[in-house]
Scaffold this active site. Structure first.
Site, PDB file in Angstrom:
ATOM      1  N   SER A 267     -10.783  -0.351  -2.818  1.00  0.00           N
ATOM      2  CA  SER A 267      -9.539  -1.016  -2.458  1.00  0.00           C
ATOM      3  C   SER A 267      -9.362  -2.380  -3.106  1.00  0.00           C
ATOM      4  CB  SER A 267      -9.447  -1.156  -0.945  1.00  0.00           C
ATOM      5  OG  SER A 267     -10.578  -1.830  -0.446  1.00  0.00           O
TER       6      SER A 267
ATOM      7  N   ASN B 229       0.827  -1.212   0.000  1.00  0.00           N
ATOM      8  CA  ASN B 229       0.000   0.000   0.000  1.00  0.00           C
ATOM      9  C   ASN B 229       0.858   1.257   0.000  1.00  0.00           C
ATOM     10  OD1 ASN B 229      -2.501  -1.324   0.171  1.00  0.00           O
ATOM     11  ND2 ASN B 229      -2.264  -1.578   2.375  1.00  0.00           N
TER      12      ASN B 229
ATOM     13  N   GLU C 231     -16.321   4.858  -0.669  1.00  0.00           N
ATOM     14  CA  GLU C 231     -14.893   5.052  -0.863  1.00  0.00           C
ATOM     15  C   GLU C 231     -14.736   5.875  -2.131  1.00  0.00           C
ATOM     16  OE1 GLU C 231     -12.562   1.377  -0.688  1.00  0.00           O
ATOM     17  OE2 GLU C 231     -13.997   0.548   0.719  1.00  0.00           O
TER      18      GLU C 231
ATOM     19  N   HIS D 240     -15.488  -0.779   2.439  1.00  0.00           N
ATOM     20  CA  HIS D 240     -14.586  -1.453   3.384  1.00  0.00           C
ATOM     21  C   HIS D 240     -15.312  -1.885   4.669  1.00  0.00           C
ATOM     22  CE1 HIS D 240     -11.054  -1.502   6.220  1.00  0.00           C
ATOM     23  NE2 HIS D 240     -10.454  -1.989   5.135  1.00  0.00           N
TER      24      HIS D 240
ATOM     25  N   ASP E 133     -14.428   8.048   1.987  1.00  0.00           N
ATOM     26  CA  ASP E 133     -13.226   7.406   2.523  1.00  0.00           C
ATOM     27  C   ASP E 133     -12.158   7.413   1.428  1.00  0.00           C
ATOM     28  OD1 ASP E 133     -11.248   5.497   3.150  1.00  0.00           O
ATOM     29  OD2 ASP E 133     -12.634   4.224   4.266  1.00  0.00           O
TER      30      ASP E 133
ATOM     31  N   HIS F 271      -7.339   5.072  -0.178  1.00  0.00           N
ATOM     32  CA  HIS F 271      -6.430   4.694  -1.267  1.00  0.00           C
ATOM     33  C   HIS F 271      -6.156   5.814  -2.278  1.00  0.00           C
ATOM     34  CE1 HIS F 271      -6.082   0.497  -0.096  1.00  0.00           C
ATOM     35  NE2 HIS F 271      -7.309   0.651   0.344  1.00  0.00           N
TER      36      HIS F 271
ATOM     37  N   LYS G 124      -1.593   4.102   3.974  1.00  0.00           N
ATOM     38  CA  LYS G 124      -1.512   3.588   2.611  1.00  0.00           C
ATOM     39  C   LYS G 124      -0.442   4.400   1.854  1.00  0.00           C
ATOM     40  CE  LYS G 124      -4.768   0.746   3.773  1.00  0.00           C
ATOM     41  NZ  LYS G 124      -6.210   0.888   3.810  1.00  0.00           N
TER      42      LYS G 124
HETATM   43  C1  LIG Z   1      -7.166   0.345   4.985  1.00  0.00           C
HETATM   44  C2  LIG Z   1      -8.497   0.967   4.969  1.00  0.00           C
HETATM   45  C3  LIG Z   1      -9.095   1.450   6.141  1.00  0.00           C
HETATM   46  C4  LIG Z   1      -8.493   1.203   7.493  1.00  0.00           C
HETATM   47  O1  LIG Z   1      -7.325   1.906   7.704  1.00  0.00           O
HETATM   48  P1  LIG Z   1      -6.294   1.439   8.826  1.00  0.00           P
HETATM   49  O2  LIG Z   1      -5.489   2.653   9.129  1.00  0.00           O
HETATM   50  O3  LIG Z   1      -5.504   0.313   8.256  1.00  0.00           O
HETATM   51  O4  LIG Z   1      -7.113   0.985  10.009  1.00  0.00           O
HETATM   52  C5  LIG Z   1     -10.310   2.106   6.034  1.00  0.00           C
HETATM   53  N1  LIG Z   1     -10.926   2.267   4.838  1.00  0.00           N
HETATM   54  C6  LIG Z   1     -10.390   1.771   3.696  1.00  0.00           C
HETATM   55  C7  LIG Z   1     -11.120   1.972   2.420  1.00  0.00           C
HETATM   56  C8  LIG Z   1      -9.172   1.116   3.731  1.00  0.00           C
HETATM   57  O5  LIG Z   1      -8.654   0.601   2.612  1.00  0.00           O
END
Ligand SMILES: *Cc1c(COP(=O)(O)O)cnc(C)c1O
Length: 357
Positions: A149, A19, A145, A102, A174, A177, A208
């Site tokens: 992901s 990531n 998102e 997610h 969110d 990524h 990430k």
């Molecule tokens: C990785 C991820 C998270 C969680 O993040 P962390 O810091 O690893 O807990 C939340 N939302 C998405 C879309 C992710 O890919």
């Protein structure tokens, strides 16, 4: 290693499952942080004695980058999502969630007690149908998102914004990524599409593309003040160690400054996707640095992953329940620091392996 490789038991393998898209984690420098040795330990809940100035600096950096009034740092992305969603919605409310969101988003909605409605992936028509159908709820929240992901495709944010305005909903995006990867200075997709004023909650992580650890929420001052008092995963847990805040700030600054990282990442992704498609391999709807190779069968995807590893390529098989049934896949992720020649060779090996299995 600097060129997107991993050392596994003394053997060099090409890392196609990181990531750390921009290669920033290789360049973070804890020794350059002023008073680093005093910033190592964890403190306490930030509302008790844990509010070190490094939080404020990171939050200001993020707010400015995102074009938001304010920001709040959470200890992980998981905690941000399970804290924010129950803070802004509860029983009597409804949350519309993209079907492929997610797990942390789903858990946040479940914790909130609001009604969960899942709309078809990246399908604003289905979202519209559901917004029209449900009318008896107090508040409506839409969560998506920006860059998905497991599929590497991008949400139709402009159309979702139109719908949220028409139906009087709140929108949370969110950017786990896409933060660092898209937009000028890596400000993300919401910022790139100039939707900052229409997205009440911009969430993202430092884990990430920023190659470090932790997460943020950005929005207007009222939202942030509210979260400080309401988000249980912010209040009832230990804040990040200050050194991590300093390194997160460093990572955001590196991503802002080094446009070459974004350019190289997007070029590598375009090349890799294109070469896989030329080899008649199914990369789904990918349009980013996340490139799935659709396999379908769980067992087969595990075998491919193992054979790739034996041939010097690290890529993970993703199976249900992380993805829907019968959609097992290999998930490749590109890095700015990958060498073109390594990617060329990887595509050959992948095509051969898939042909064999
Ligand atoms: C990785 C991820 C998270 C969680 O993040 P962390 O810091 O690893 O807990 C939340 N939302 C998405 C879309 C992710 O890919």
């Amino acid at each position: 290693m600097k060129n997107g490789k991993l050392l596994c038991d003394g053997r060099e393998v090409l890392n196609l499952c990181s990531n750390n898209y921009l290669g920033i984690s290789d360049d973070l420098d804890p020794l350059s942080v002023a008073n680093a040795s005093e910033m190592v330990g964890a403190t306490a809940s930030r509302l008790i004695v844990g509010n070190h100035p490094s939080f404020g600096k990171l939050e200001q950096t993020i707010a400015e980058l995102k074009g938001a009034e304010a920001a709040l740092v959470f200890s992980t992305g998981y905690m941000a999502n399970i804290g924010v969603i129950p803070a802004i919605s509860g029983s009597g409310d409804i949350v519309y969630s993209d079907r492929l969101n997610h797990a942390s988003i789903i858990d946040g909605i479940r914790l909130s007690g609001a009604k969960l409605v899942r709309y078809r992936h990246n399908n604003p028509d289905d979202l519209k149908r559901l917004l029209e159908k449900e009318t008896s709820y107090r508040r409506k929240l839409i969560v998506t998102e920006s860059l998905f992901s497991m599929d590497g495709d991008i949400a139709p944010l402009e159309r979702i914004v139109d719908l949220k305005n028409t139906y009087g909903a709140t929108l949370m995006v969110d950017e786990a990524h896409s933060s660092g990867v898209y937009g000028e200075y890596g400000a993300g997709l919401v910022n790139e599409l100039q939707l900052v004023d229409d997205v009440e909650v911009q969430m993202g992580t430092f884990s990430k593309a920023y190659g470090c650890f932790g997460a943020y929420v950005a929005g207007d001052q009222r939202l942030i003040d509210y979260l400080v008092n309401k988000a249980r995963s912010f209040i009832y847990t230990t804040g990040l160690p200050p050194i991590i805040n300093a390194l997160n700030t460093q990572a955001v600054e590196i991503a802002k400054k080094d446009n070459w990282r974004r350019i190289q990442l997007h070029e590598n992704a375009l090349f890799f996707r294109g070469q896989l498609r030329k080899s008649n391999l199914d990369v789904g709807q990918s349009q980013s640095q996340i490139v799935p190779l659709m396999v379908g069968d769980d067992e087969k995807s595990m075998v491919i992953s193992q054979r790739l590893f034996d041939n010097g390529i690290a890529a993970v098989a993703i199976r249900p329940p992380t993805v829907p049934k019968n959609s097992s896949r290999l998930r490749f992720s590109l890095m700015a620091t990958h060498d073109r020649s390594d990617l060329e060779r990887a595509v050959e090996i992948i095509a051969e392996t898939v042909g064999d299995v």
